[in-house]
Design a protein around this motif. Structure first.
Motif, PDB file in Angstrom:
ATOM      1  N   ARG A   1     -20.888  27.727 -38.225  1.00 44.18           N
ATOM      2  CA  ARG A   1     -19.781  28.344 -37.472  1.00 44.18           C
ATOM      3  C   ARG A   1     -19.891  29.866 -37.394  1.00 44.18           C
ATOM      4  NH1 ARG A   1     -15.456  25.472 -35.710  1.00 44.18           N
ATOM      5  NH2 ARG A   1     -15.612  23.267 -36.166  1.00 44.18           N
ATOM      6  N   ALA A   2     -20.629  30.484 -38.305  1.00 42.84           N
ATOM      7  CA  ALA A   2     -20.846  31.934 -38.346  1.00 42.84           C
ATOM      8  C   ALA A   2     -19.555  32.742 -38.214  1.00 42.84           C
ATOM      9  CB  ALA A   2     -21.852  32.337 -37.273  1.00 42.84           C
ATOM     10  N   PRO A   3     -18.556  32.480 -39.057  1.00 45.63           N
ATOM     11  CA  PRO A   3     -17.314  33.242 -38.969  1.00 45.63           C
ATOM     12  C   PRO A   3     -17.491  34.663 -39.498  1.00 45.63           C
ATOM     13  CG  PRO A   3     -17.269  31.824 -40.892  1.00 45.63           C
ATOM     14  CD  PRO A   3     -18.545  31.504 -40.147  1.00 45.63           C
ATOM     15  N   ALA A   4     -16.731  35.592 -38.930  1.00 46.91           N
ATOM     16  CA  ALA A   4     -16.742  36.968 -39.441  1.00 46.91           C
ATOM     17  C   ALA A   4     -15.901  37.065 -40.706  1.00 46.91           C
ATOM     18  CB  ALA A   4     -16.209  37.920 -38.378  1.00 46.91           C
ATOM     19  N   LEU A   5     -14.844  36.242 -40.806  1.00 48.36           N
ATOM     20  CA  LEU A   5     -13.958  36.287 -41.952  1.00 48.36           C
ATOM     21  C   LEU A   5     -13.498  34.873 -42.294  1.00 48.36           C
ATOM     22  CD1 LEU A   5     -12.366  38.038 -44.001  1.00 48.36           C
ATOM     23  CD2 LEU A   5     -10.538  38.185 -42.288  1.00 48.36           C
ATOM     24  N   VAL A   6     -13.663  34.499 -43.562  1.00 49.22           N
ATOM     25  CA  VAL A   6     -13.283  33.185 -44.070  1.00 49.22           C
ATOM     26  C   VAL A   6     -12.141  33.365 -45.065  1.00 49.22           C
ATOM     27  CG1 VAL A   6     -14.078  31.178 -45.414  1.00 49.22           C
ATOM     28  CG2 VAL A   6     -15.652  32.336 -43.845  1.00 49.22           C
ATOM     29  N   ALA A   7     -11.201  32.446 -45.065  1.00 49.89           N
ATOM     30  CA  ALA A   7     -10.203  32.379 -46.132  1.00 49.89           C
ATOM     31  C   ALA A   7     -10.479  31.095 -46.898  1.00 49.89           C
ATOM     32  CB  ALA A   7      -8.785  32.371 -45.572  1.00 49.89           C
ATOM     33  N   CYS A   8     -10.553  31.192 -48.215  1.00 50.62           N
ATOM     34  CA  CYS A   8     -10.870  30.047 -49.067  1.00 50.62           C
ATOM     35  C   CYS A   8     -10.071  30.157 -50.352  1.00 50.62           C
ATOM     36  CB  CYS A   8     -12.363  30.032 -49.383  1.00 50.62           C
ATOM     37  SG  CYS A   8     -12.908  28.676 -50.447  1.00 50.62           S
TER      38      CYS A   8
ATOM     39  N   VAL B   1     -20.987  37.164 -46.491  1.00 51.16           N
ATOM     40  CA  VAL B   1     -19.866  36.507 -45.823  1.00 51.16           C
ATOM     41  C   VAL B   1     -18.572  37.049 -46.422  1.00 51.16           C
ATOM     42  CG1 VAL B   1     -18.723  34.296 -45.351  1.00 51.16           C
ATOM     43  CG2 VAL B   1     -21.232  34.423 -45.420  1.00 51.16           C
ATOM     44  N   GLU B   2     -17.737  37.619 -45.593  1.00 51.04           N
ATOM     45  CA  GLU B   2     -16.464  38.188 -46.038  1.00 51.04           C
ATOM     46  C   GLU B   2     -15.461  37.062 -46.261  1.00 51.04           C
ATOM     47  OE1 GLU B   2     -14.402  41.506 -47.190  1.00 51.04           O
ATOM     48  OE2 GLU B   2     -16.407  41.540 -46.339  1.00 51.04           O
ATOM     49  N   VAL B   3     -14.884  36.997 -47.474  1.00 50.63           N
ATOM     50  CA  VAL B   3     -13.952  35.921 -47.826  1.00 50.63           C
ATOM     51  C   VAL B   3     -12.678  36.505 -48.423  1.00 50.63           C
ATOM     52  CG1 VAL B   3     -13.598  33.813 -49.187  1.00 50.63           C
ATOM     53  CG2 VAL B   3     -15.880  34.344 -48.302  1.00 50.63           C
ATOM     54  N   LEU B   4     -11.548  35.950 -47.992  1.00 51.35           N
ATOM     55  CA  LEU B   4     -10.255  36.251 -48.596  1.00 51.35           C
ATOM     56  C   LEU B   4      -9.839  35.066 -49.446  1.00 51.35           C
ATOM     57  CD1 LEU B   4      -8.226  37.574 -45.507  1.00 51.35           C
ATOM     58  CD2 LEU B   4      -9.399  38.926 -47.261  1.00 51.35           C
TER      59      LEU B   4
ATOM     60  N   SER C   1      -6.773  37.555 -38.666  1.00 54.14           N
ATOM     61  CA  SER C   1      -8.088  37.569 -38.030  1.00 54.14           C
ATOM     62  C   SER C   1      -9.089  36.607 -38.673  1.00 54.14           C
ATOM     63  CB  SER C   1      -8.650  38.997 -38.022  1.00 54.14           C
ATOM     64  OG  SER C   1      -8.878  39.444 -39.337  1.00 54.14           O
ATOM     65  N   VAL C   2      -8.624  35.737 -39.554  1.00 53.30           N
ATOM     66  CA  VAL C   2      -9.503  34.760 -40.197  1.00 53.30           C
ATOM     67  C   VAL C   2     -10.105  33.824 -39.136  1.00 53.30           C
ATOM     68  CG1 VAL C   2      -9.460  32.703 -41.685  1.00 53.30           C
ATOM     69  CG2 VAL C   2      -8.447  34.835 -42.473  1.00 53.30           C
ATOM     70  N   ASP C   3     -11.413  33.574 -39.255  1.00 57.20           N
ATOM     71  CA  ASP C   3     -12.122  32.711 -38.304  1.00 57.20           C
ATOM     72  C   ASP C   3     -12.325  31.290 -38.811  1.00 57.20           C
ATOM     73  OD1 ASP C   3     -12.780  34.835 -36.383  1.00 57.20           O
ATOM     74  OD2 ASP C   3     -14.032  35.594 -38.004  1.00 57.20           O
ATOM     75  N   LEU C   4     -12.168  31.071 -40.109  1.00 60.04           N
ATOM     76  CA  LEU C   4     -12.348  29.753 -40.713  1.00 60.04           C
ATOM     77  C   LEU C   4     -11.501  29.719 -41.974  1.00 60.04           C
ATOM     78  CD1 LEU C   4     -13.859  26.987 -40.888  1.00 60.04           C
ATOM     79  CD2 LEU C   4     -15.629  28.188 -42.198  1.00 60.04           C
ATOM     80  N   LEU C   5     -10.717  28.656 -42.122  1.00 55.58           N
ATOM     81  CA  LEU C   5      -9.824  28.529 -43.269  1.00 55.58           C
ATOM     82  C   LEU C   5     -10.187  27.274 -44.042  1.00 55.58           C
ATOM     83  CD1 LEU C   5      -7.329  29.808 -44.590  1.00 55.58           C
ATOM     84  CD2 LEU C   5      -5.922  28.607 -42.946  1.00 55.58           C
ATOM     85  N   LEU C   6     -10.486  27.446 -45.337  1.00 59.60           N
ATOM     86  CA  LEU C   6     -10.845  26.353 -46.245  1.00 59.60           C
ATOM     87  C   LEU C   6      -9.704  26.202 -47.237  1.00 59.60           C
ATOM     88  CD1 LEU C   6     -14.517  27.503 -46.847  1.00 59.60           C
ATOM     89  CD2 LEU C   6     -13.721  25.778 -45.210  1.00 59.60           C
ATOM     90  N   ILE C   7      -8.994  25.063 -47.185  1.00 60.44           N
ATOM     91  CA  ILE C   7      -7.779  24.914 -47.978  1.00 60.44           C
ATOM     92  C   ILE C   7      -7.851  23.694 -48.891  1.00 60.44           C
ATOM     93  CG2 ILE C   7      -6.409  26.113 -46.239  1.00 60.44           C
ATOM     94  CD1 ILE C   7      -5.238  23.435 -45.390  1.00 60.44           C
ATOM     95  N   PRO C   8      -7.092  23.728 -49.982  1.00 58.08           N
ATOM     96  CA  PRO C   8      -7.077  22.587 -50.904  1.00 58.08           C
ATOM     97  C   PRO C   8      -6.209  21.461 -50.358  1.00 58.08           C
ATOM     98  CG  PRO C   8      -5.539  24.239 -51.658  1.00 58.08           C
ATOM     99  CD  PRO C   8      -6.234  24.818 -50.450  1.00 58.08           C
ATOM    100  N   ALA C   9      -6.403  20.287 -50.904  1.00 62.25           N
ATOM    101  CA  ALA C   9      -5.579  19.138 -50.550  1.00 62.25           C
ATOM    102  C   ALA C   9      -5.610  18.139 -51.700  1.00 62.25           C
ATOM    103  CB  ALA C   9      -6.092  18.469 -49.273  1.00 62.25           C
ATOM    104  N   ALA C  10      -4.535  17.395 -51.824  1.00 65.46           N
ATOM    105  CA  ALA C  10      -4.515  16.282 -52.768  1.00 65.46           C
ATOM    106  C   ALA C  10      -5.253  15.098 -52.145  1.00 65.46           C
ATOM    107  CB  ALA C  10      -3.088  15.899 -53.122  1.00 65.46           C
ATOM    108  N   ALA C  11      -5.134  14.985 -50.812  1.00 67.77           N
ATOM    109  CA  ALA C  11      -5.817  13.930 -50.063  1.00 67.77           C
ATOM    110  C   ALA C  11      -5.758  14.275 -48.577  1.00 67.77           C
ATOM    111  CB  ALA C  11      -5.161  12.578 -50.313  1.00 67.77           C
ATOM    112  N   VAL C  12      -6.681  13.709 -47.823  1.00 67.74           N
ATOM    113  CA  VAL C  12      -6.734  13.876 -46.371  1.00 67.74           C
ATOM    114  C   VAL C  12      -7.047  12.507 -45.793  1.00 67.74           C
ATOM    115  CG1 VAL C  12      -7.928  14.990 -44.447  1.00 67.74           C
ATOM    116  CG2 VAL C  12      -7.590  16.241 -46.578  1.00 67.74           C
ATOM    117  N   ASP C  13      -6.411  12.198 -44.658  1.00 63.17           N
ATOM    118  CA  ASP C  13      -6.757  10.925 -44.032  1.00 63.17           C
ATOM    119  C   ASP C  13      -7.703  11.152 -42.855  1.00 63.17           C
ATOM    120  OD1 ASP C  13      -5.266  11.428 -41.677  1.00 63.17           O
ATOM    121  OD2 ASP C  13      -3.551  10.250 -42.368  1.00 63.17           O
ATOM    122  N   ARG C  14      -8.185  10.061 -42.293  1.00 58.96           N
ATOM    123  CA  ARG C  14      -9.222  10.137 -41.265  1.00 58.96           C
ATOM    124  C   ARG C  14      -8.714  10.623 -39.914  1.00 58.96           C
ATOM    125  NH1 ARG C  14     -13.975   8.659 -43.095  1.00 58.96           N
ATOM    126  NH2 ARG C  14     -14.045   7.541 -45.072  1.00 58.96           N
TER     127      ARG C  14
END
Length: 168
Positions: A22-29, A51-54, A96-109
């Motif tokens: 994805r080549a994001p300029a800014l990631v939040a994780c 890679v710049e991460v918040l 201005s975040v280009d990609l957000l990586l977030i926690p979860a207890a579960a995710v469905d399809r």
């Protein structure tokens, strides 16, 4: 290699692959807790690869502040969760975040994410003027056929597990 080490290695590879693709300029994780998939090796990879991460800081009012994850030190924050020490960035930086990586207890399809019940990331997502791609990070067995959802819940665009990257 232990099961947890194998999961961490797979997750790090998949998170890195997603960022390379994805080549994001800014990631939040998020900075993972003890029972969550370990994001620290990914954060180290990001720092080593420019890679710049918040990462978030939990506030008592239910909102998140954000700091740069450039190899900072950690301290115990709210709810006993480790958080990165650093200067809080202006809220416009999070916009201005280009990609957000977030926690979860579960995710469905279908992409519905079940959080931990405090709503921090739901509020963070709702605060974005334009939502970037959002990927939940979970263990393989936390990807389910369905999860309960409430009106305020927002689906994610994909999920990253130790074994796969799935886009919905």
């Amino acid at each position: 290699m232990s099961e947890r080490e194998t999961a961490t290695a797979g997750l790090t590879e998949n998170l890195s692959a997603l960022v390379r693709h994805r080549a994001p300029a800014l990631v939040a994780c998020y900075l993972s807790g003890a029972d969550e998939p370990n994001t620290r090796p990914f954060l180290s990879w990001a720092a080593a690869n420019g890679v710049e991460v918040l990462v978030p800081l939990s506030r008592p009012d239910g909102l998140l502040d954000w700091v740069h994850a450039r190899g900072g030190t950690e301290e115990v924050g709210l709810f006993g969760i480790s958080e990165m020490v650093g200067d809080v960035v202006d809220p416009s930086v999070f916009q201005s975040v280009d990609l957000l990586l977030i926690p979860a207890a579960a995710v469905d399809r279908s992409g519905m994410r079940m959080g931990w019940g405090r709503g921090y990331f739901d509020r963070a997502l709702a605060s974005l003027e334009e939502q970037p791609p959002v990927f939940a990070v979970v263990y393989d067995d936390e990807l389910r056929e369905s999860v309960p959802a409430e009106n305020h819940d927002r689906p994610v665009d994909g999920v990253v597990t130790p074994r796969q990257i799935l886009e919905f």
